[in-house]
Motif scaffolding. Structure first.
Motif, PDB file in Angstrom:
ATOM      1  N   UNK A 178       0.765  -1.201   0.088  1.00  0.00           N
ATOM      2  CA  UNK A 178       0.111  -0.034   0.011  1.00  0.00           C
ATOM      3  C   UNK A 178       0.760   1.274  -0.065  1.00  0.00           C
ATOM      4  N   UNK A 179       2.153   1.244   0.700  1.00  0.00           N
ATOM      5  CA  UNK A 179       3.062   2.474   0.856  1.00  0.00           C
ATOM      6  C   UNK A 179       4.364   1.871   0.523  1.00  0.00           C
ATOM      7  N   UNK A 180       4.583   1.976  -0.921  1.00  0.00           N
ATOM      8  CA  UNK A 180       5.844   1.170  -1.283  1.00  0.00           C
ATOM      9  C   UNK A 180       6.904   2.170  -0.811  1.00  0.00           C
ATOM     10  N   UNK A 181       6.785   3.513  -0.878  1.00  0.00           N
ATOM     11  CA  UNK A 181       7.626   4.506  -0.382  1.00  0.00           C
ATOM     12  C   UNK A 181       8.011   4.779   1.058  1.00  0.00           C
ATOM     13  N   UNK A 182       7.454   4.045   2.056  1.00  0.00           N
ATOM     14  CA  UNK A 182       7.268   4.010   3.340  1.00  0.00           C
ATOM     15  C   UNK A 182       8.752   3.562   3.931  1.00  0.00           C
ATOM     16  N   UNK A 183       9.652   4.342   4.621  1.00  0.00           N
ATOM     17  CA  UNK A 183      10.816   3.943   5.140  1.00  0.00           C
ATOM     18  C   UNK A 183      11.939   3.939   4.338  1.00  0.00           C
ATOM     19  N   UNK A 184      12.937   4.184   4.828  1.00  0.00           N
ATOM     20  CA  UNK A 184      14.475   4.188   4.192  1.00  0.00           C
ATOM     21  C   UNK A 184      15.656   3.444   5.366  1.00  0.00           C
ATOM     22  N   UNK A 185      16.612   2.881   4.464  1.00  0.00           N
ATOM     23  CA  UNK A 185      17.685   2.417   4.871  1.00  0.00           C
ATOM     24  C   UNK A 185      18.631   3.621   5.579  1.00  0.00           C
ATOM     25  N   UNK A 186      19.359   3.366   6.673  1.00  0.00           N
ATOM     26  CA  UNK A 186      20.411   4.012   7.031  1.00  0.00           C
ATOM     27  C   UNK A 186      21.700   3.715   6.089  1.00  0.00           C
ATOM     28  N   UNK A 187      22.233   5.031   5.982  1.00  0.00           N
ATOM     29  CA  UNK A 187      23.307   5.041   4.809  1.00  0.00           C
ATOM     30  C   UNK A 187      24.827   4.521   5.535  1.00  0.00           C
ATOM     31  N   UNK A 188      24.880   4.184   6.640  1.00  0.00           N
ATOM     32  CA  UNK A 188      25.779   3.636   7.266  1.00  0.00           C
ATOM     33  C   UNK A 188      26.027   2.186   6.941  1.00  0.00           C
TER      34      UNK A 188
END
Length: 253
Positions: free
Chosen positions: A5-15
């Motif tokens: 339903x929300x494919x753009x929800x959340x991001x991974x940490x860049x570390x």
């Protein structure tokens, strides 16, 4: 990442060694990369573009104040500058010591949301002891009162003292008391406006009628009594004029 339903929800940490998915990631204002809560600061993700924007503050254990560490400077130097200039150990108790409820054996810390000021004793208490019966409230302070008997005594003392002083000053003047001069002259009670023929009658009236009135405005008033006819005057000048006019005397000693 995300859900159907929300494919753009959340991001991974860049570390690289973290890569934790964070639904509320932080964006670094210097390198513009996304980081989790743990690696959001410049130091945690070792930002190469931080420069002078990196702010590190340590709490002084002596005064409980924050000491900012200047970038590219030895932290020991920053610490010594703070200790030698602005460190005040007396501030430690003000910051760390929390105000508590004054009721005995109550350890409740008073905060903005649980503090109630008693309207009678004006002391802050916790919610549990906010009522007067719960904290043994002594009640509001009673204003100091002055009894009417004290007023009457003071008035008589002033009248007696003035009579003695005027009698000594006019000794040998040959003044004669004139009953006609006092006829029709009345003394008025400043509280109820009742008129009396002498000051003595006025004093007796105040003692009997206004005994419970402890805040009488007459306390602020001094009355000068004629040593011949007993008539009272608020102004010594009026008394002298009365003696010269009605008793044929003189104002000079």
């Amino acid at each position: 990442m995300g859900t159907p339903e929300f494919p753009d929800l959340g991001r991974h940490c860049s570390v690289q060694h973290c890569k934790q998915i964070d639904f509320l990631p932080f964006t670094c204002d210097r390198c513009d990369l996304l980081y989790c809560l743990e690696h959001r600061s410049y130091i945690k993700h070792q930002c190469s573009k931080a420069g002078n924007n990196d702010v590190t503050v340590v709490i002084c254990p002596l005064c409980a104040k924050g000491v900012r560490l200047i970038p590219n400077e030895d932290p020991n130097i920053s610490w010594e500058n703070h200790v030698n200039t602005e460190c005040d150990p007396s501030n430690y108790d003000k910051v760390t010591k929390k105000k508590k409820c004054p009721v005995r054996r109550c350890k409740e810390v008073l905060t903005f949301s649980n503090t109630i000021k008693c309207k009678d004793c004006s002391v802050d208490h916790c919610l549990k002891h906010r009522f007067g019966l719960d904290h043994d409230c002594p009640g509001p302070k009673k204003p100091a009162t002055t009894s009417s008997s004290f007023w009457a005594t003071s008035l008589l003392n002033v009248a007696s003292s003035f009579r003695e002083n005027r009698q000594v000053a006019r000794d040998g003047a040959g003044l004669r008391r004139s009953s006609s001069g006092s006829a029709g002259q009345m003394e008025e009670c400043p509280q109820c406006r009742v008129k009396f023929s002498s000051v003595t009658a006025l004093v007796e009236h105040v003692k009997k009628v206004h005994e419970r009135n402890s805040q009488s405005r007459v306390l602020k008033m001094s009355i000068d009594v004629c040593p011949k006819c007993g008539r009272g005057f608020r102004d010594p000048v009026s008394l002298v004029e009365h003696v010269e006019k009605d008793h044929g005397g003189t104002s000079k000693a």
